[in-house]
Design a protein around this motif. Structure first.
Motif, PDB file in Angstrom:
ATOM      1  N   ASN A 189       0.807  -1.111   0.006  1.00 24.70           N
ATOM      2  CA  ASN A 189       0.133   0.081   0.034  1.00 24.70           C
ATOM      3  C   ASN A 189       1.017   1.249   0.127  1.00 24.70           C
ATOM      4  OD1 ASN A 189      -2.625   1.366   0.182  1.00 24.70           O
ATOM      5  ND2 ASN A 189      -2.127   1.964   2.368  1.00 24.70           N
ATOM      6  N   PHE A 190       1.967   1.208   0.850  1.00 26.71           N
ATOM      7  CA  PHE A 190       2.893   2.307   0.717  1.00 26.71           C
ATOM      8  C   PHE A 190       3.306   2.550  -0.520  1.00 26.71           C
ATOM      9  CE2 PHE A 190       7.232   3.712   1.356  1.00 26.71           C
ATOM     10  CZ  PHE A 190       7.219   4.974   1.500  1.00 26.71           C
ATOM     11  N   ALA A 191       3.878   1.541  -1.122  1.00 23.72           N
ATOM     12  CA  ALA A 191       4.589   1.651  -2.394  1.00 23.72           C
ATOM     13  C   ALA A 191       3.404   2.160  -3.550  1.00 23.72           C
ATOM     14  CB  ALA A 191       5.116   0.478  -3.052  1.00 23.72           C
ATOM     15  N   ARG A 192       2.289   1.663  -3.446  1.00 21.77           N
ATOM     16  CA  ARG A 192       1.123   2.158  -4.317  1.00 21.77           C
ATOM     17  C   ARG A 192       1.063   3.720  -4.033  1.00 21.77           C
ATOM     18  NH1 ARG A 192      -1.836  -1.229  -3.368  1.00 21.77           N
ATOM     19  NH2 ARG A 192      -3.128  -0.584  -1.975  1.00 21.77           N
TER      20      ARG A 192
ATOM     21  N   THR B 295       3.753   5.842  -5.191  1.00 20.29           N
ATOM     22  CA  THR B 295       3.943   6.205  -6.606  1.00 20.29           C
ATOM     23  C   THR B 295       2.830   7.348  -7.073  1.00 20.29           C
ATOM     24  OG1 THR B 295       4.568   4.224  -6.884  1.00 20.29           O
ATOM     25  CG2 THR B 295       3.721   5.201  -8.983  1.00 20.29           C
ATOM     26  N   LEU B 296       1.588   7.037  -6.635  1.00 21.72           N
ATOM     27  CA  LEU B 296       0.379   8.109  -6.936  1.00 21.72           C
ATOM     28  C   LEU B 296       0.807   9.377  -6.408  1.00 21.72           C
ATOM     29  CD1 LEU B 296      -2.647   5.595  -5.968  1.00 21.72           C
ATOM     30  CD2 LEU B 296      -1.523   6.469  -8.420  1.00 21.72           C
ATOM     31  N   TYR B 297       1.210   9.293  -5.267  1.00 22.06           N
ATOM     32  CA  TYR B 297       1.754  10.748  -4.668  1.00 22.06           C
ATOM     33  C   TYR B 297       2.584  11.694  -5.455  1.00 22.06           C
ATOM     34  CZ  TYR B 297       3.090  14.704  -1.520  1.00 22.06           C
ATOM     35  OH  TYR B 297       3.312  15.755  -0.818  1.00 22.06           O
ATOM     36  N   LYS B 298       3.748  10.683  -5.941  1.00 24.64           N
ATOM     37  CA  LYS B 298       4.698  11.523  -6.878  1.00 24.64           C
ATOM     38  C   LYS B 298       4.063  11.970  -8.196  1.00 24.64           C
ATOM     39  CE  LYS B 298       8.770   9.161  -4.755  1.00 24.64           C
ATOM     40  NZ  LYS B 298       9.864   8.254  -4.858  1.00 24.64           N
ATOM     41  N   ALA B 299       3.155  11.085  -8.725  1.00 23.13           N
ATOM     42  CA  ALA B 299       2.696  11.517 -10.034  1.00 23.13           C
ATOM     43  C   ALA B 299       1.486  12.483  -9.988  1.00 23.13           C
ATOM     44  CB  ALA B 299       1.977  10.283 -10.721  1.00 23.13           C
TER      45      ALA B 299
ATOM     46  N   ALA C  81      -1.277  11.940  -8.569  1.00 25.49           N
ATOM     47  CA  ALA C  81      -2.556  11.206  -8.871  1.00 25.49           C
ATOM     48  C   ALA C  81      -3.131  10.840  -7.640  1.00 25.49           C
ATOM     49  CB  ALA C  81      -2.335   9.965  -9.647  1.00 25.49           C
ATOM     50  N   GLY C  82      -2.511  11.050  -6.536  1.00 27.39           N
ATOM     51  CA  GLY C  82      -2.951  10.687  -4.922  1.00 27.39           C
ATOM     52  C   GLY C  82      -2.819  11.826  -4.108  1.00 27.39           C
ATOM     53  N   SER C  83      -3.630  11.730  -3.126  1.00 31.07           N
ATOM     54  CA  SER C  83      -3.565  12.791  -2.095  1.00 31.07           C
ATOM     55  C   SER C  83      -2.171  12.654  -0.867  1.00 31.07           C
ATOM     56  CB  SER C  83      -4.856  12.920  -1.362  1.00 31.07           C
ATOM     57  OG  SER C  83      -5.241  11.826  -0.737  1.00 31.07           O
ATOM     58  N   LYS C  84      -2.043  13.766  -0.461  1.00 30.86           N
ATOM     59  CA  LYS C  84      -0.816  13.876   0.511  1.00 30.86           C
ATOM     60  C   LYS C  84      -1.652  13.167   1.836  1.00 30.86           C
ATOM     61  CE  LYS C  84       2.690  15.313   2.597  1.00 30.86           C
ATOM     62  NZ  LYS C  84       2.910  15.022   3.882  1.00 30.86           N
ATOM     63  N   ALA C  85      -2.765  13.013   2.119  1.00 30.43           N
ATOM     64  CA  ALA C  85      -3.418  12.321   3.100  1.00 30.43           C
ATOM     65  C   ALA C  85      -3.458  10.908   3.171  1.00 30.43           C
ATOM     66  CB  ALA C  85      -4.900  12.670   3.386  1.00 30.43           C
ATOM     67  N   ASP C  86      -3.584  10.437   1.992  1.00 30.08           N
ATOM     68  CA  ASP C  86      -3.405   8.955   1.684  1.00 30.08           C
ATOM     69  C   ASP C  86      -1.958   8.453   1.766  1.00 30.08           C
ATOM     70  OD1 ASP C  86      -6.361   8.682   1.264  1.00 30.08           O
ATOM     71  OD2 ASP C  86      -6.329   8.772  -0.866  1.00 30.08           O
ATOM     72  N   TYR C  87      -1.223   9.483   1.187  1.00 27.89           N
ATOM     73  CA  TYR C  87       0.263   8.991   1.297  1.00 27.89           C
ATOM     74  C   TYR C  87       0.652   8.694   2.742  1.00 27.89           C
ATOM     75  CZ  TYR C  87       5.392   9.349   1.030  1.00 27.89           C
ATOM     76  OH  TYR C  87       6.643   9.128   1.272  1.00 27.89           O
ATOM     77  N   ASP C  88       0.407   9.940   3.583  1.00 31.47           N
ATOM     78  CA  ASP C  88       0.651  10.063   5.110  1.00 31.47           C
ATOM     79  C   ASP C  88       0.255   8.834   5.800  1.00 31.47           C
ATOM     80  OD1 ASP C  88       2.269  12.103   4.811  1.00 31.47           O
ATOM     81  OD2 ASP C  88       0.700  13.326   5.350  1.00 31.47           O
ATOM     82  N   THR C  89      -1.123   8.332   5.542  1.00 30.90           N
ATOM     83  CA  THR C  89      -1.767   7.153   6.198  1.00 30.90           C
ATOM     84  C   THR C  89      -1.227   5.809   5.905  1.00 30.90           C
ATOM     85  OG1 THR C  89      -4.049   8.179   6.096  1.00 30.90           O
ATOM     86  CG2 THR C  89      -3.780   5.834   6.342  1.00 30.90           C
TER      87      THR C  89
END
Length: 406
Positions: free
Chosen positions: A129-132, A135-139, A141-149
């Motif tokens: 989940n962290f790797a996904r 990747t999304l955060y760097k592109a 395509a994902g939120s900062k909150a989901d990355y921190d979680t």
């Protein structure tokens, strides 16, 4: 009347004659007899000055084999007098409690290992989940909150796994301890030796929580140690390396020779927890020495009569110590030497230089020859027996003579 005067004169003459004869006898024939002398010839012999002590024989190496766990003694595998070797079974204690403890500890390890497997799966999922999310955060395509979680979840999973690893180590220690305690239920010989005491019998229950109960005593009997009790008056005169010998009550004619090994620094009754002492109690110190016992004749706790040799002289000229008179400033002693061929002559005083004095006999270095008769006592004609006895105790030196030795 004339015949009465004549008779009186005759009687008076006889009385005078008798008095003259008595006076002549007293002067010329009734000389006092010289005092009776008790003598002994100087002879070749041995002289030993020793410290006498009473000793006890103990094995050179002995061990009290005890129990480190509590329980009932279900098996005693040895008997008194048996010879055992290192590792041989001595006894067994009921091991049910220790077996249960081991099984409980092993179950706890298995439980934590199962938890770890689950935590490892959770960690793997958190990693994915962290790797996904990374990747999304760097592109973008994902939120900062989901990355921190995802980061927090990963760290939590890693921490849980580390905690379980620590719990497994702790549980494994419990398993090891339980294994050791189970091993303690089998009591084995720590040394080669002979069973010299059985303290705990088969069927008894031992409680290792209060004290370490002794099961048997082992001793190596091929070498014995003699613990000799030396009084405080004598202990200052002895030191390690001195020659020593002893006899036993069962064979008083056989002497066992050895070398003094050590003198213990504290008295035999010393207690470091006691600060008071009794001045009336005699003080003794243990002097230790060893003797080989290959045939096993010497046994544990035998009593030994111990002689520690301070000085010795063998095959030397000796005389009785009782013959010594006073000592002059040069260290020589006066000894009275009798002439057996001319008993009427008084004994001749000699200056004698001595060596070893054991209190009974003394070594003569000079002043007397072998065979000469020395005076050891002087008796009166009326009481020769008692005077000879007293003279034998006092010697010719009187109060100023030498001491009787140690």
């Amino acid at each position: 009347m004339w015949y009465k005067n004549k008779r009186f004169l005759t009687i008076a003459g006889i009385v005078v004659a008798l008095l003259v004869v008595l006076a002549i006898w007293l002067v010329f024939f009734n000389k006092p007899k010289p005092p009776e002398l008790v003598t002994q010839a100087a002879a070749i012999g041995n002289v030993e000055k020793t410290v006498l002590a009473t000793g006890t024989l103990v094995p050179f190496k002995q061990v009290s084999v005890g129990a480190q766990v509590s329980g009932q003694l279900t098996k005693l595998a040895v008997a008194l007098g048996d010879t055992v070797h290192t590792g041989d079974l001595i006894a067994e204690i009921d091991s049910k409690t220790q077996t249960n403890s081991l099984q409980t500890a092993e179950a706890e390890v298995a439980n934590i290992q199962a938890q770890r497997a689950s935590a490892q799966a959770t960690l793997a999922e958190a990693n994915s989940n962290f790797a996904r999310q990374q990747t999304l955060y760097k592109a973008d395509a994902g939120s900062k909150a989901d990355y921190d979680t995802a980061v927090a979840t990963l760290k939590s999973a890693q921490g849980s796994l580390a905690a379980l690893d620590a719990q497994i180590k702790s549980a494994q220690v419990s398993v090891n301890t339980a294994n050791v305690n189970l091993g303690y239920t089998r009591i084995v010989a720590p040394i080669d030796g002979t069973v010299i005491a059985i303290v705990t019998k088969e069927g008894q229950t031992v409680n290792a929580n209060q004290s370490a109960p002794t099961i048997v005593g082992l001793g190596q009997l091929d070498k014995m140690t003699i613990k000799a009790e030396v009084s405080e008056a004598d202990v200052a005169n002895i030191k390690p390396g001195m020659e020593v010998y002893f006899t036993t009550l069962g064979d008083p004619d056989k002497k066992y020779y050895a070398t003094l090994r050590s003198i213990e620094p504290a008295p035999t009754t010393f207690d470091p927890d006691t600060t008071t002492s009794s001045s009336a109690a005699a003080i003794y110190y243990y002097a230790l020495f060893d003797i080989d016992n290959p045939d096993g004749i010497l046994r544990t706790n035998m009593t030994a009569q111990v002689y520690i040799i301070l000085q010795s002289a063998k095959n030397v000229l000796t005389i009785p110590s009782a013959a010594l008179g006073h000592q002059d400033k040069d260290g020589n002693y006066i000894v009275m030497v009798a002439n057996p061929k001319e008993k009427s002559r008084p004994p001749e005083p000699r200056k004698v230089k001595i060596g070893v004095n054991d209190g009974t006999n003394v070594q003569v270095l000079s002043g007397i020859k072998s065979g000469e008769q020395v005076v050891v006592a002087q008796a009166t004609a009326g009481d020769s027996a008692s005077s000879a006895s007293a003279g034998g105790r006092r010697g010719m030196g009187g109060p100023g003579g030498p001491p009787g030795g140690l």
